[in-house]
Design a protein around this motif. Structure first.
Motif, PDB file in Angstrom:
ATOM      1  N   SER A 250      -2.934   3.227  -2.975  1.00  0.00           N
ATOM      2  CA  SER A 250      -3.050   2.810  -1.580  1.00  0.00           C
ATOM      3  C   SER A 250      -1.981   1.842  -1.441  1.00  0.00           C
ATOM      4  CB  SER A 250      -4.133   2.429  -0.483  1.00  0.00           C
ATOM      5  OG  SER A 250      -4.635   0.928  -1.826  1.00  0.00           O
ATOM      6  N   GLY A 251      -1.182   1.826  -2.280  1.00  0.00           N
ATOM      7  CA  GLY A 251       0.333   0.211  -2.034  1.00  0.00           C
ATOM      8  C   GLY A 251       1.220  -0.004  -2.086  1.00  0.00           C
ATOM      9  N   ASN A 252       1.505   1.354  -1.848  1.00  0.00           N
ATOM     10  CA  ASN A 252       2.304   2.054  -0.937  1.00  0.00           C
ATOM     11  C   ASN A 252       3.940   1.588  -1.869  1.00  0.00           C
ATOM     12  OD1 ASN A 252       1.489   3.799   0.493  1.00  0.00           O
ATOM     13  ND2 ASN A 252       0.771   1.644   1.713  1.00  0.00           N
ATOM     14  N   ASN A 253       3.588   0.904  -2.630  1.00  0.00           N
ATOM     15  CA  ASN A 253       4.095   0.026  -3.405  1.00  0.00           C
ATOM     16  C   ASN A 253       5.294  -0.392  -3.276  1.00  0.00           C
ATOM     17  OD1 ASN A 253       4.748   2.696  -5.680  1.00  0.00           O
ATOM     18  ND2 ASN A 253       5.801   3.416  -3.571  1.00  0.00           N
ATOM     19  N   VAL A 254       4.776  -1.759  -2.057  1.00  0.00           N
ATOM     20  CA  VAL A 254       5.228  -3.021  -1.956  1.00  0.00           C
ATOM     21  C   VAL A 254       5.688  -3.447  -2.481  1.00  0.00           C
ATOM     22  CG1 VAL A 254       4.405  -2.656   0.404  1.00  0.00           C
ATOM     23  CG2 VAL A 254       2.445  -4.613  -1.437  1.00  0.00           C
ATOM     24  N   PRO A 255       6.505  -5.240  -2.847  1.00  0.00           N
ATOM     25  CA  PRO A 255       6.720  -5.615  -3.242  1.00  0.00           C
ATOM     26  C   PRO A 255       5.413  -6.727  -3.615  1.00  0.00           C
ATOM     27  CG  PRO A 255       8.650  -6.078  -1.857  1.00  0.00           C
ATOM     28  CD  PRO A 255       7.142  -4.877  -1.225  1.00  0.00           C
ATOM     29  N   ILE A 256       4.692  -7.091  -2.867  1.00  0.00           N
ATOM     30  CA  ILE A 256       3.242  -8.133  -2.905  1.00  0.00           C
ATOM     31  C   ILE A 256       2.469  -7.046  -3.177  1.00  0.00           C
ATOM     32  CG2 ILE A 256       3.197 -10.213  -2.711  1.00  0.00           C
ATOM     33  CD1 ILE A 256       5.012 -11.680  -2.098  1.00  0.00           C
ATOM     34  N   PHE A 257       1.143  -7.307  -3.944  1.00  0.00           N
ATOM     35  CA  PHE A 257      -0.010  -6.381  -3.260  1.00  0.00           C
ATOM     36  C   PHE A 257      -1.315  -6.921  -4.025  1.00  0.00           C
ATOM     37  CE2 PHE A 257      -3.683  -4.301  -4.328  1.00  0.00           C
ATOM     38  CZ  PHE A 257      -3.611  -3.073  -3.037  1.00  0.00           C
TER      39      PHE A 257
ATOM     40  N   ILE B 183      -0.520  -8.079  -7.633  1.00  0.00           N
ATOM     41  CA  ILE B 183       0.452  -6.634  -8.480  1.00  0.00           C
ATOM     42  C   ILE B 183       1.579  -7.127  -7.936  1.00  0.00           C
ATOM     43  CG2 ILE B 183       1.073  -4.451  -8.319  1.00  0.00           C
ATOM     44  CD1 ILE B 183      -1.326  -4.601 -10.088  1.00  0.00           C
ATOM     45  N   LEU B 184       2.688  -7.627  -8.930  1.00  0.00           N
ATOM     46  CA  LEU B 184       3.724  -8.107  -8.063  1.00  0.00           C
ATOM     47  C   LEU B 184       5.124  -7.179  -8.651  1.00  0.00           C
ATOM     48  CD1 LEU B 184       4.215 -11.589  -9.195  1.00  0.00           C
ATOM     49  CD2 LEU B 184       4.106 -10.737  -6.545  1.00  0.00           C
ATOM     50  N   ASN B 185       5.848  -6.428  -7.711  1.00  0.00           N
ATOM     51  CA  ASN B 185       7.062  -5.054  -8.359  1.00  0.00           C
ATOM     52  C   ASN B 185       6.422  -4.424  -8.699  1.00  0.00           C
ATOM     53  OD1 ASN B 185       9.133  -6.660  -6.345  1.00  0.00           O
ATOM     54  ND2 ASN B 185       9.360  -7.700  -8.563  1.00  0.00           N
ATOM     55  N   GLY B 186       5.063  -4.269  -8.838  1.00  0.00           N
ATOM     56  CA  GLY B 186       4.442  -3.212  -9.240  1.00  0.00           C
ATOM     57  C   GLY B 186       3.626  -3.500 -11.513  1.00  0.00           C
TER      58      GLY B 186
END
Length: 312
Positions: free
Chosen positions: A123-130, A144-147
């Motif tokens: 569900s992270g949608n490839n966002v930079p900071i998760f 998670i930073l940049n995947g």
């Protein structure tokens, strides 16, 4: 390509065969029986992995690698568990021990890091900071930073559960007092529920706990939904504790998404709405776009998926 993801927990060893797109093909679990020798636990992890390969009608050479999510402090590069409290390990070469029985590449990471990666895939949608936060026995978290998992220089980063929420407050298993997890974990919620029940003998929480045979994280929520005032006060205070820690994380990192998981997250909007409202009102910067706070979607599968993807 296929990967094996293993989520090594204090109660169960959950594992699955995962495709490279993060979809679980087959999964199963066995009891951890965490008080026995660790070598025996490893053998059960291997047995479970072999059984899953058979169930998926695959061969060993179809599996690219194995990922294991383990509680504790992990050396990601060497596959060593530096220290784990829930499953007694100290300077234990978990990856090498596993490879004695199943000759595949193995990667070990902290279980919260694995869960964070799993939820990011879902569900992270490839966002930079998760940021993933799980509310359970303690408060776990992963960034998670940049995947990619952010581990810090020593592999021990992203322990948001040990932010100090109340100086000199409730004792924590880490040895400090007043950590966020001593107020926002399900363990803390149960403690808060017990205190409220002692003060309110007429509360509906007593009937619910008796029917369930125990006081659980759901006790106050179930009673609150039926209009019990004492339970509603517990839920309101608990939501504020959760939100206070989230605000601290948000103020430091300004992540695109904070995903809240763990069993209590199944309460959905009943928990999430007051948390979001409090966070919106108390965040440092009220004039900029806000972090999106959501309920996790993968639940118990996050650790399996994340461990497999970290192996990948």
């Amino acid at each position: 390509m296929y990967y094996i993801g293993i989520d090594l927990g204090g109660t169960n060893i959950a594992a699955g065969i995962v495709r490279e797109d993060g979809k679980i093909v087959v999964q199963s679990s066995v009891p951890t029986l965490s008080q026995r020798p660790t070598d025996e636990i490893v053998k059960d992890m291997v047995f479970l992995s072999k059984q899953l390969i058979k169930d998926a009608e695959l061969e060993l050479n179809d599996i690219e690698a194995v990922g294991i999510g383990c509680p504790g402090t992990i050396n990601f590069e060497t596959g060593e568990v530096i220290y784990s409290n829930n499953i007694k390990m100290e300077h234990y070469m978990l990856a090498k021990e596993f490879q004695k029985y199943l000759n595949l590449p193995v990667k070990i990471d902290n279980d919260a890091n694995c869960a964070a990666m799993g939820e990011y895939i879902v569900s992270g949608n490839n966002v930079p900071i998760f940021m993933f936060i799980t509310l359970g026995t303690g408060v776990g978290s992963g960034l998670i930073l940049n995947g990619k998992v952010f581990r810090g220089f020593n592999g021990a980063a992203s322990e948001a559960g040990h932010i100090t929420l109340v100086s000199g407050g409730e004792p924590c298993t880490c040895g400090k007092r007043g950590c966020w997890e001593t107020y926002a974990s399900v363990t803390a919620l149960i403690r808060q529920t017990k205190v409220a029940m002692e003060k309110n003998p007429e509360s509906l929480m007593h009937e619910i706990a008796k029917a369930e045979g125990k006081i659980s994280g759901r006790t106050s929520f179930d009673a609150a939904k039926q209009g019990d005032k004492a339970a509603q006060a517990v839920v309101k205070q608990y939501a504020q504790y959760v939100a206070d820690g989230i605000v601290s994380v948000e103020n430091v990192l300004q992540p695109d998404i904070i995903s809240v998981g763990g069993g209590i997250s199944r309460e959905g909007e009943y928990l999430l709405q007051p948390v979001c409202e409090y966070a919106a009102a108390n965040g440092f910067n009220k004039f900029m776009p806000k972090t999106k706070i959501v309920t996790a979607q993968s639940f118990n599968d996050a650790g399996i998926i994340g461990a497999a993807m970290i192996a990948k």
